[in-house]
Design an enzyme around this catalytic site. Sequence first.
Site, PDB file in Angstrom:
ATOM      1  N   ASP A  41       0.851  -1.193   0.000  1.00 35.89           N
ATOM      2  CA  ASP A  41       0.000   0.000   0.000  1.00 35.89           C
ATOM      3  C   ASP A  41       0.884   1.239   0.000  1.00 35.89           C
ATOM      4  OD1 ASP A  41      -2.095   2.040   0.769  1.00 35.89           O
ATOM      5  OD2 ASP A  41      -3.277   0.211   0.979  1.00 35.89           O
ATOM      6  N   ARG A 116       5.466 -13.912 -13.521  1.00 31.22           N
ATOM      7  CA  ARG A 116       6.793 -14.381 -13.119  1.00 31.22           C
ATOM      8  C   ARG A 116       6.727 -15.393 -11.977  1.00 31.22           C
ATOM      9  NH1 ARG A 116       7.916  -8.963 -14.147  1.00 31.22           N
ATOM     10  NH2 ARG A 116       7.788  -8.354 -11.951  1.00 31.22           N
ATOM     11  N   TYR A 155     -11.712   6.671 -13.446  1.00 30.13           N
ATOM     12  CA  TYR A 155     -11.980   5.448 -12.680  1.00 30.13           C
ATOM     13  C   TYR A 155     -12.768   4.440 -13.519  1.00 30.13           C
ATOM     14  CZ  TYR A 155     -13.389   2.498  -8.711  1.00 30.13           C
ATOM     15  OH  TYR A 155     -13.594   1.441  -7.848  1.00 30.13           O
TER      16      TYR A 155
END
Length: 347
Positions: A41, A116, A155
């Site tokens: 975050d 990955r 958004y």
Amino acid sequence: MLQRTDRGKKKTILVAGGAGFVGSHLCDALLSRGHRVLCVDSYLTGSKANVLPLQNHPRFRMIEADICELHDIDEPVDEIYNLACAASPPQYQADPVHTMMTCVLGTGNLLFLAERHSAAFLQASTSEVYGDPEEHPQREDYRGNVSCTGPRACYDEGKRAAEALCFDMLRTSRVDVRVVRIFNTYGPRMAPDDGRIVSNLIVQALSGEPLTIYGTGEQTRSFCFVSDLVAGLIRLMEVDPNPGHPVNIGNPGEFTINQLAEMVLSMVPTASRIVYHPLPKDDPQRRRPDIDKAKELLGWEPGVPLSEGLRQTVDYFMSVVPGERPPRHTAPAPAKEPQTSPLPMGA
């Protein structure tokens, strides 16, 4: 179609946006299931307070980073939940370019990270991809009515672009991607100033201020309690085989904003009144999920009624909003919960 081979295993799970309102509840739930959680975050809209109780947990690791700049993790990862994006109009419109880049560049970075690590990936999309819908209720195959140039486009269109990127990665068998379309969610740990209707009304009521409604208040929303949402997210991540399409997660109970305000006032007795302001541009008039796919594929449906979840949310805000508290009724009348069936089309 990519399939899960690790069901029942204790995993290392990355939660992007894990210090946010929904993300912190997801971190709690994953830890309670015995998993290791890497919380990523930037604290742009997330809160350190949301994850402070987890800081000393042996299976929790906090990584402060913006997903637009995150390219790898220094340990194996089995699953990635991408909840990293401002989710209320005042927040995502404050820096619309960053919002769009979080949706596209940030999601891309996490998808490449998942590739990955051969990690399963869940993208938190939104009911905003339906825009101001011309079909009601909204099914996953509805393509939406979205303005690509309006103030909400950063958004709405950002999330639509993220979905396109996710399904390209799925179709090419590069990442096991699942996409959830989240409808209005509420509950403890919402930020008092995040600008969403539930938090706005509760904070105003607790502060003795007039309750602000935009438009006539007859526009509708469907409110899902956060614990129900988190259960749906986990079920979608774990379901096998991959559904291969978006899944709506929300509560199909449909309420007008006026009804919501009346419920708040019944729980927080104040001298507050309701005041009305013009409706913001591109604000949807009606919003209600069709959750048939969630029921069929995930065995999921919400269990917390609005009257119960709203009471828990009010109790939370009473503990975090400063100021004197209005007296509670000693024996409050139960909040009247309107019907949860579809409203008439003219409502």
